[in-house]
Design a protein around this motif. Structure first.
Motif, PDB file in Angstrom:
ATOM      1  N   TRP A 280     -56.906   7.486   2.090  1.00  0.00           N
ATOM      2  CA  TRP A 280     -57.685   6.938   3.196  1.00  0.00           C
ATOM      3  C   TRP A 280     -59.088   7.535   3.180  1.00  0.00           C
ATOM      4  O   TRP A 280     -60.074   6.824   3.300  1.00  0.00           O
ATOM      5  N   LEU A 281     -59.171   8.862   3.032  1.00  0.00           N
ATOM      6  CA  LEU A 281     -60.479   9.529   2.983  1.00  0.00           C
ATOM      7  C   LEU A 281     -61.337   8.983   1.850  1.00  0.00           C
ATOM      8  O   LEU A 281     -62.529   8.758   2.028  1.00  0.00           O
ATOM      9  N   GLY A 282     -60.714   8.784   0.689  1.00  0.00           N
ATOM     10  CA  GLY A 282     -61.455   8.264  -0.457  1.00  0.00           C
ATOM     11  C   GLY A 282     -62.034   6.896  -0.185  1.00  0.00           C
ATOM     12  O   GLY A 282     -63.188   6.607  -0.517  1.00  0.00           O
ATOM     13  N   THR A 283     -61.248   6.033   0.448  1.00  0.00           N
ATOM     14  CA  THR A 283     -61.706   4.664   0.731  1.00  0.00           C
ATOM     15  C   THR A 283     -62.759   4.640   1.825  1.00  0.00           C
ATOM     16  O   THR A 283     -63.853   4.102   1.651  1.00  0.00           O
ATOM     17  N   VAL A 284     -62.433   5.217   2.983  1.00  0.00           N
ATOM     18  CA  VAL A 284     -63.280   5.056   4.173  1.00  0.00           C
ATOM     19  C   VAL A 284     -64.471   6.013   4.184  1.00  0.00           C
ATOM     20  O   VAL A 284     -65.581   5.599   4.511  1.00  0.00           O
ATOM     21  N   ILE A 285     -64.244   7.258   3.825  1.00  0.00           N
ATOM     22  CA  ILE A 285     -65.316   8.254   3.931  1.00  0.00           C
ATOM     23  C   ILE A 285     -66.137   8.335   2.636  1.00  0.00           C
ATOM     24  O   ILE A 285     -67.356   8.257   2.671  1.00  0.00           O
ATOM     25  N   GLU A 286     -65.473   8.480   1.509  1.00  0.00           N
ATOM     26  CA  GLU A 286     -66.223   8.642   0.254  1.00  0.00           C
ATOM     27  C   GLU A 286     -66.800   7.317  -0.247  1.00  0.00           C
ATOM     28  O   GLU A 286     -67.979   7.247  -0.586  1.00  0.00           O
ATOM     29  N   ASP A 287     -65.967   6.266  -0.289  1.00  0.00           N
ATOM     30  CA  ASP A 287     -66.443   4.969  -0.787  1.00  0.00           C
ATOM     31  C   ASP A 287     -67.122   4.132   0.292  1.00  0.00           C
ATOM     32  O   ASP A 287     -67.730   3.109   0.000  1.00  0.00           O
ATOM     33  N   LYS A 288     -66.963   4.545   1.556  1.00  0.00           N
ATOM     34  CA  LYS A 288     -67.608   3.868   2.693  1.00  0.00           C
ATOM     35  C   LYS A 288     -67.188   2.403   2.796  1.00  0.00           C
ATOM     36  O   LYS A 288     -67.988   1.518   3.079  1.00  0.00           O
ATOM     37  N   MET A 289     -65.896   2.176   2.556  1.00  0.00           N
ATOM     38  CA  MET A 289     -65.334   0.827   2.570  1.00  0.00           C
ATOM     39  C   MET A 289     -64.299   0.716   3.685  1.00  0.00           C
ATOM     40  O   MET A 289     -63.667   1.712   4.043  1.00  0.00           O
ATOM     41  N   PRO A 290     -64.085  -0.492   4.202  1.00  0.00           N
ATOM     42  CA  PRO A 290     -63.032  -0.665   5.195  1.00  0.00           C
ATOM     43  C   PRO A 290     -61.653  -0.464   4.569  1.00  0.00           C
ATOM     44  O   PRO A 290     -61.476  -0.628   3.358  1.00  0.00           O
ATOM     45  N   PHE A 291     -60.705  -0.109   5.407  1.00  0.00           N
ATOM     46  CA  PHE A 291     -59.330   0.133   4.983  1.00  0.00           C
ATOM     47  C   PHE A 291     -58.408  -0.816   5.740  1.00  0.00           C
ATOM     48  O   PHE A 291     -58.561  -1.000   6.946  1.00  0.00           O
ATOM     49  N   LEU A 292     -57.468  -1.402   5.029  1.00  0.00           N
ATOM     50  CA  LEU A 292     -56.478  -2.290   5.638  1.00  0.00           C
ATOM     51  C   LEU A 292     -55.086  -1.830   5.258  1.00  0.00           C
ATOM     52  O   LEU A 292     -54.784  -1.663   4.076  1.00  0.00           O
ATOM     53  N   ALA A 293     -54.253  -1.617   6.257  1.00  0.00           N
ATOM     54  CA  ALA A 293     -52.813  -1.418   6.057  1.00  0.00           C
ATOM     55  C   ALA A 293     -52.162  -2.568   6.832  1.00  0.00           C
ATOM     56  O   ALA A 293     -52.101  -2.529   8.061  1.00  0.00           O
TER      57      ALA A 293
ATOM     58  N   VAL B 211     -53.282  -1.822  10.597  1.00  0.00           N
ATOM     59  CA  VAL B 211     -54.518  -1.155  10.989  1.00  0.00           C
ATOM     60  C   VAL B 211     -55.673  -1.622  10.111  1.00  0.00           C
ATOM     61  O   VAL B 211     -55.491  -1.910   8.927  1.00  0.00           O
ATOM     62  N   ILE B 212     -56.831  -1.692  10.736  1.00  0.00           N
ATOM     63  CA  ILE B 212     -58.112  -1.844  10.039  1.00  0.00           C
ATOM     64  C   ILE B 212     -58.964  -0.670  10.471  1.00  0.00           C
ATOM     65  O   ILE B 212     -59.080  -0.387  11.665  1.00  0.00           O
ATOM     66  N   ASN B 213     -59.550   0.031   9.503  1.00  0.00           N
ATOM     67  CA  ASN B 213     -60.519   1.084   9.786  1.00  0.00           C
ATOM     68  C   ASN B 213     -61.836   0.684   9.151  1.00  0.00           C
ATOM     69  O   ASN B 213     -61.872   0.347   7.971  1.00  0.00           O
ATOM     70  N   VAL B 214     -62.899   0.708   9.942  1.00  0.00           N
ATOM     71  CA  VAL B 214     -64.225   0.345   9.443  1.00  0.00           C
ATOM     72  C   VAL B 214     -65.161   1.532   9.652  1.00  0.00           C
ATOM     73  O   VAL B 214     -65.350   1.988  10.785  1.00  0.00           O
ATOM     74  N   PRO B 215     -65.738   2.042   8.552  1.00  0.00           N
ATOM     75  CA  PRO B 215     -66.700   3.135   8.707  1.00  0.00           C
ATOM     76  C   PRO B 215     -68.000   2.623   9.327  1.00  0.00           C
ATOM     77  O   PRO B 215     -68.414   1.490   9.074  1.00  0.00           O
TER      78      PRO B 215
END
Length: 158
Positions: free
Chosen positions: A60-73, A97-101
């Motif tokens: 999750w950290l890699g996707t949302v924080i490092e890559d600055k991309m949304p996450f979908l589960a 869940v959707i997480n958007v940085p």
């Protein structure tokens, strides 16, 4: 505009489309690799001021924080792989869940918006809609996150 009003307005917009049961605005604190809850639709279950640190998964950290991309589960299985509080999430009627940085002008992550709804409710189109909402409100959102100092000591809670 006051930070809570910005988060509330964004919550209302997300509630209309793509839809949401649980909504939180989480401030990214890079010094502690943690997320502090600044706003929540469910204060009894997810109180403002709570921090997530150890239960944040590396993927999750890699996707949302490092890559600055949304996450979908999109379902409970995907959600369980990422969030330690998946049982509480499920009790609230959520299974996706959707997480958007939220990025500032320097493309730094200042916060994350977390949207949760029923299992199977979110698709890639839902993610695109959520990203559009964030982009439309980006200036106000970055200001709302900036209004909260990051050096306040937090506690390790869900």
């Amino acid at each position: 505009m006051k930070a809570d009003a910005v988060f509330q307005e964004t919550f209302e917009e997300i509630r209309r489309d793509p839809g949401v049961i649980l909504f939180t605005a989480l401030q990214w604190i890079p010094e502690r690799s943690s997320l502090r809850r600044l706003f929540t639709s469910h204060p009894e279950d997810y109180p403002v001021g709570g921090e997530k640190t150890v239960e944040i998964s590396p993927g999750w950290l890699g996707t949302v924080i490092e890559d600055k991309m949304p996450f979908l589960a999109p379902d409970l299985n995907a959600l369980r792989e990422v969030f330690a509080d998946s049982e509480l999430i499920q009790r609230l009627g959520c299974g996706a869940v959707i997480n958007v940085p939220v990025l500032d002008g320097g493309r730094n992550v200042v916060g994350v918006l977390a949207m949760l709804d029923a299992e199977g409710r979110y698709t890639q189109q839902s993610v695109e809609t959520a990203v559009d909402v964030v982009n439309r409100n980006l200036a106000d959102l970055t200001e709302a996150f900036a209004a909260h100092p990051t050096e306040v000591p937090g506690k390790d809670t869900v």
